[in-house]
Scaffold this motif. Structure first.
Motif, PDB file in Angstrom:
ATOM      1  N   LEU A 123      38.703  38.099  30.449  1.00  0.00           N
ATOM      2  CA  LEU A 123      38.386  37.271  31.533  1.00  0.00           C
ATOM      3  C   LEU A 123      36.960  36.632  31.773  1.00  0.00           C
ATOM      4  O   LEU A 123      36.605  35.492  32.015  1.00  0.00           O
ATOM      5  N   PHE A 124      36.047  37.433  31.332  1.00  0.00           N
ATOM      6  CA  PHE A 124      34.645  37.087  31.356  1.00  0.00           C
ATOM      7  C   PHE A 124      34.598  35.814  30.272  1.00  0.00           C
ATOM      8  O   PHE A 124      33.804  34.913  30.633  1.00  0.00           O
ATOM      9  N   SER A 125      34.943  36.033  29.123  1.00  0.00           N
ATOM     10  CA  SER A 125      34.799  34.827  28.416  1.00  0.00           C
ATOM     11  C   SER A 125      35.459  33.637  28.542  1.00  0.00           C
ATOM     12  O   SER A 125      35.124  32.641  28.303  1.00  0.00           O
ATOM     13  N   ALA A 126      36.746  33.856  29.280  1.00  0.00           N
ATOM     14  CA  ALA A 126      37.338  32.690  29.855  1.00  0.00           C
ATOM     15  C   ALA A 126      36.686  31.877  30.994  1.00  0.00           C
ATOM     16  O   ALA A 126      36.801  30.692  31.268  1.00  0.00           O
ATOM     17  N   GLY A 127      35.674  32.463  31.681  1.00  0.00           N
ATOM     18  CA  GLY A 127      34.725  31.853  32.582  1.00  0.00           C
ATOM     19  C   GLY A 127      34.688  32.484  34.163  1.00  0.00           C
ATOM     20  O   GLY A 127      34.091  31.828  34.983  1.00  0.00           O
ATOM     21  N   ALA A 128      35.372  33.630  34.246  1.00  0.00           N
ATOM     22  CA  ALA A 128      35.482  34.356  35.383  1.00  0.00           C
ATOM     23  C   ALA A 128      34.012  34.876  35.669  1.00  0.00           C
ATOM     24  O   ALA A 128      33.267  35.428  34.780  1.00  0.00           O
ATOM     25  N   LYS A 129      33.637  34.712  36.942  1.00  0.00           N
ATOM     26  CA  LYS A 129      32.488  35.220  37.493  1.00  0.00           C
ATOM     27  C   LYS A 129      32.372  36.636  38.228  1.00  0.00           C
ATOM     28  O   LYS A 129      31.238  37.245  38.063  1.00  0.00           O
ATOM     29  N   GLY A 130      33.306  36.925  38.840  1.00  0.00           N
ATOM     30  CA  GLY A 130      33.318  38.241  39.734  1.00  0.00           C
ATOM     31  C   GLY A 130      34.940  38.850  39.727  1.00  0.00           C
ATOM     32  O   GLY A 130      35.765  38.559  39.370  1.00  0.00           O
ATOM     33  N   ILE A 131      34.536  40.219  39.753  1.00  0.00           N
ATOM     34  CA  ILE A 131      35.729  41.004  40.034  1.00  0.00           C
ATOM     35  C   ILE A 131      35.502  41.581  41.231  1.00  0.00           C
ATOM     36  O   ILE A 131      34.505  42.296  41.577  1.00  0.00           O
ATOM     37  N   THR A 132      36.642  41.532  42.223  1.00  0.00           N
ATOM     38  CA  THR A 132      36.859  42.284  43.290  1.00  0.00           C
ATOM     39  C   THR A 132      37.882  43.553  43.102  1.00  0.00           C
ATOM     40  O   THR A 132      38.962  43.100  42.588  1.00  0.00           O
ATOM     41  N   LEU A 133      37.413  44.745  43.508  1.00  0.00           N
ATOM     42  CA  LEU A 133      38.308  45.873  43.326  1.00  0.00           C
ATOM     43  C   LEU A 133      38.024  46.968  44.422  1.00  0.00           C
ATOM     44  O   LEU A 133      37.070  47.593  44.354  1.00  0.00           O
ATOM     45  N   TYR A 134      38.827  46.672  45.358  1.00  0.00           N
ATOM     46  CA  TYR A 134      38.868  47.902  46.508  1.00  0.00           C
ATOM     47  C   TYR A 134      39.144  49.174  45.972  1.00  0.00           C
ATOM     48  O   TYR A 134      40.302  49.278  45.623  1.00  0.00           O
ATOM     49  N   GLN A 135      38.603  50.224  46.405  1.00  0.00           N
ATOM     50  CA  GLN A 135      39.267  51.608  46.128  1.00  0.00           C
ATOM     51  C   GLN A 135      40.102  51.734  47.013  1.00  0.00           C
ATOM     52  O   GLN A 135      41.008  53.123  46.848  1.00  0.00           O
ATOM     53  N   GLU A 136      40.263  51.294  48.111  1.00  0.00           N
ATOM     54  CA  GLU A 136      41.222  51.594  49.468  1.00  0.00           C
ATOM     55  C   GLU A 136      40.677  52.846  49.993  1.00  0.00           C
ATOM     56  O   GLU A 136      40.206  52.941  51.227  1.00  0.00           O
ATOM     57  N   THR A 137      40.823  53.828  49.594  1.00  0.00           N
ATOM     58  CA  THR A 137      40.410  55.302  49.906  1.00  0.00           C
ATOM     59  C   THR A 137      39.866  55.994  48.794  1.00  0.00           C
ATOM     60  O   THR A 137      40.307  56.152  47.821  1.00  0.00           O
ATOM     61  N   TYR A 138      38.684  56.518  49.069  1.00  0.00           N
ATOM     62  CA  TYR A 138      38.086  57.458  48.209  1.00  0.00           C
ATOM     63  C   TYR A 138      38.431  59.019  48.001  1.00  0.00           C
ATOM     64  O   TYR A 138      38.163  59.819  47.554  1.00  0.00           O
ATOM     65  N   ASN A 139      39.323  59.240  49.306  1.00  0.00           N
ATOM     66  CA  ASN A 139      39.876  60.642  49.419  1.00  0.00           C
ATOM     67  C   ASN A 139      41.203  60.751  48.373  1.00  0.00           C
ATOM     68  O   ASN A 139      42.049  60.266  48.634  1.00  0.00           O
ATOM     69  N   LYS A 140      40.977  61.681  47.436  1.00  0.00           N
ATOM     70  CA  LYS A 140      41.880  61.935  46.641  1.00  0.00           C
ATOM     71  C   LYS A 140      43.203  62.251  47.117  1.00  0.00           C
ATOM     72  O   LYS A 140      44.257  61.925  46.414  1.00  0.00           O
ATOM     73  N   GLU A 141      43.268  63.060  48.085  1.00  0.00           N
ATOM     74  CA  GLU A 141      44.310  63.576  48.657  1.00  0.00           C
ATOM     75  C   GLU A 141      45.405  62.518  49.257  1.00  0.00           C
ATOM     76  O   GLU A 141      46.346  62.267  48.848  1.00  0.00           O
ATOM     77  N   TYR A 142      44.485  61.715  50.113  1.00  0.00           N
ATOM     78  CA  TYR A 142      45.122  60.656  50.588  1.00  0.00           C
ATOM     79  C   TYR A 142      45.659  59.650  49.737  1.00  0.00           C
ATOM     80  O   TYR A 142      46.689  58.868  49.928  1.00  0.00           O
ATOM     81  N   TYR A 143      44.632  59.458  48.773  1.00  0.00           N
ATOM     82  CA  TYR A 143      45.040  58.267  47.855  1.00  0.00           C
ATOM     83  C   TYR A 143      46.452  58.391  47.070  1.00  0.00           C
ATOM     84  O   TYR A 143      47.083  57.645  46.863  1.00  0.00           O
TER      85      TYR A 143
END
Ligand code: SF4
Length: 451
Positions: A254-274
């Motif tokens: 993706l980077f070589s193709a020219g993308a500049k950014g990655i957005t990746l939300y963890q949604e929740t950091y709480n493993k149990e709820y995750y």
């Protein structure tokens, strides 16, 4: 390049802890063979990539199953898998990935600016809204504004638009309209339709586009994204992606193709709820998702978007984990430009109701705390929120917002129909990009359409 044999160091551990030790030992022998044979390292790309891939999958398998009786030894083993995979892939030397530890350790801010207790206090204390807003506004103005000749400050605001490519998804996130079991008008855009959507956005002034898609490997493959990025880059667009976490090789593509950014939300950091909110599918792999931004950054991505989905769990603890994660990424990749977003759930599938409520003032205080700790990062606000709240937060600390968004693939049409049957979530601020632009200009903002 003679190194101590991995099999010698770890065979006993593997025999004691692995279900199929023969298979695992064989992988390690292959790694040893490569590391101790420069000719093989130079000549066998395919072999190296296969061994590195196997080591990486092994590590994530172990991270997921945290039931070790010797955590110190396990940590050493995990680090070995991480760094050996990196070495065999002939990537830049680096320190081990540590997000999984960091987001669950105590937060230490370098200058003791805020303690965790103070953050809890600030977020839960409604009388602090005014004070925090004032402070956040001052920090934002000093980092995101340009003085005019007249001496007046022009505040900077970046505008972007999400471009939804596909609402097919194999996952089962309880809160999401795209989840596999949901009845939905499923749409997957092919290149001509993607170009048409991008042209509409460009006509509206946008050059900063966030490509969004559900996770459906048969359709939304790495090659699919690569082709789209290459094509849209030719249209002079600045592209980021918000898609399922990928292998490092895919991020490289993706980077070589020219993308500049990655957005990746963890949604929740709480493993149990995750685990509860992501019961099935690839998204149920907490650690794989958590380290996604690091994998992307290791390939060269500098624009990195983090976030939590408000409504899933205790917002205060989530914010603290988000801060830990952000500080960690910032220290590992000092040249990165981080963005933080706090999407709030308003509406989900019929059988889903958010378990935690976050009122407007708490929401504002959360953004203000982020601004105090990350003075130069983008704070991002989507069209999920209402016009008055978006305008208010723009004036306090938001520096990047979407405008006129559609959350349905193919959603930018000249006559926008009801998109409920194919969208991910409804938007609340339904002003056109032109209306948002006019409001911003009238209120002394200078608009950055590019990044
Ligand atoms: S949140 Fe993402 S992964 Fe989960 S169901 Fe929706 S589109 Fe799929």
């Amino acid at each position: 390049m003679k190194t101590e044999k991995l099999t010698e160091r770890f065979s006993q551990w593997i025999i004691e802890t692995e279900e199929h030790p023969e298979m695992r030992l064989e992988t390690l022998e292959k790694a040893d063979e490569l590391l101790n044979n420069p000719e093989l390292m130079v000549q066998s790309d395919e072999r190296r990539s296969h061994v590195a891939d196997t080591l990486e999958s092994w590590r994530y398998h172990l991270l997921k199953n945290q039931n070790a009786n010797d955590p110190i030894r396990k940590k050493e083993f995990l680090e070995m898998l991480d760094l050996t995979a990196n070495l065999i892939s002939v990537r830049k030397n680096r320190t081990p990935r540590k997000a999984t530890e960091v987001v669950h350790s105590r937060l230490i801010l370098e200058d003791n600016y805020f303690t965790e207790e103070q953050i809890r206090n600030l977020i839960t204390n409604s009388s602090k809204t005014k004070e925090l807003s004032k402070r956040a506004q001052a920090i934002t103005r000093s980092n995101f504004s340009n003085p005019e000749k007249s001496g007046k400050l022009k505040k900077r605001m970046s505008l972007y638009a999400p471009l939804y490519l596909s609402n097919y998804c194999i996952n089962s996130c309880l809160y999401c309209g795209f989840r596999y079991s949901n009845e939905l008008n499923r749409i997957h855009l092919e290149m001509p339709e993607v170009i048409q959507q991008a042209e509409i956005l460009k006509e509206n002034g946008f050059k900063n586009i966030l490509l969004v898609a559900g996770d459906f490997p048969k359709l939304t493959s790495t090659n699919y994204f690569v082709e789209i990025i290459k094509e849209l880059k030719n249209m002079d667009l600045n592209l980021s992606v918000e898609i399922a976490p990928m292998k490092i090789q895919s991020y490289e593509m993706l980077f070589s193709a020219g993308a500049k950014g990655i957005t990746l939300y963890q949604e929740t950091y709480n493993k149990e709820y995750y685990r509860i909110y992501h019961p099935k599918g690839t998204k149920s792999y907490y650690e794989w998702r958590l380290e996604g931004l690091e994998r992307a950054a290791e390939t060269g991505f500098q624009s990195l978007g983090l976030g939590i989905l408000l409504g899933l769990t205790d917002p205060v603890e989530e914010l603290i984990s988000l801060i830990r994660h952000g500080l960690y990424i910032q220290s590992r990749f000092p040249d990165s430009l981080l963005s933080f977003s706090l999407p709030r759930i308003y509406e989900g599938p019929d059988d889903f109701k958010p378990a935690f409520y976050v009122d407007d003032n708490t929401f504002i205080r959360m953004y203000c705390v982020l601004r105090s700790i990350f003075p130069k990062s983008h704070l991002v606000l989507s069209t999920r929120e209402s016009i008055p709240l978006r305008n208010k937060l723009a004036d306090i600390c938001i520096t990047k917002m979407s405008a006129g968004s559609s959350t349905a693939p193919g959603g930018y049409e000249s006559n926008r129909r009801n998109q409920k049957d194919r969208q991910q979530f409804p938007t609340t601020d339904n002003r056109s990009p032109l209306e948002v632009k006019e409001w911003l200009e009238k209120n002394d903002f200078e608009i950055n359409w590019i990044e």
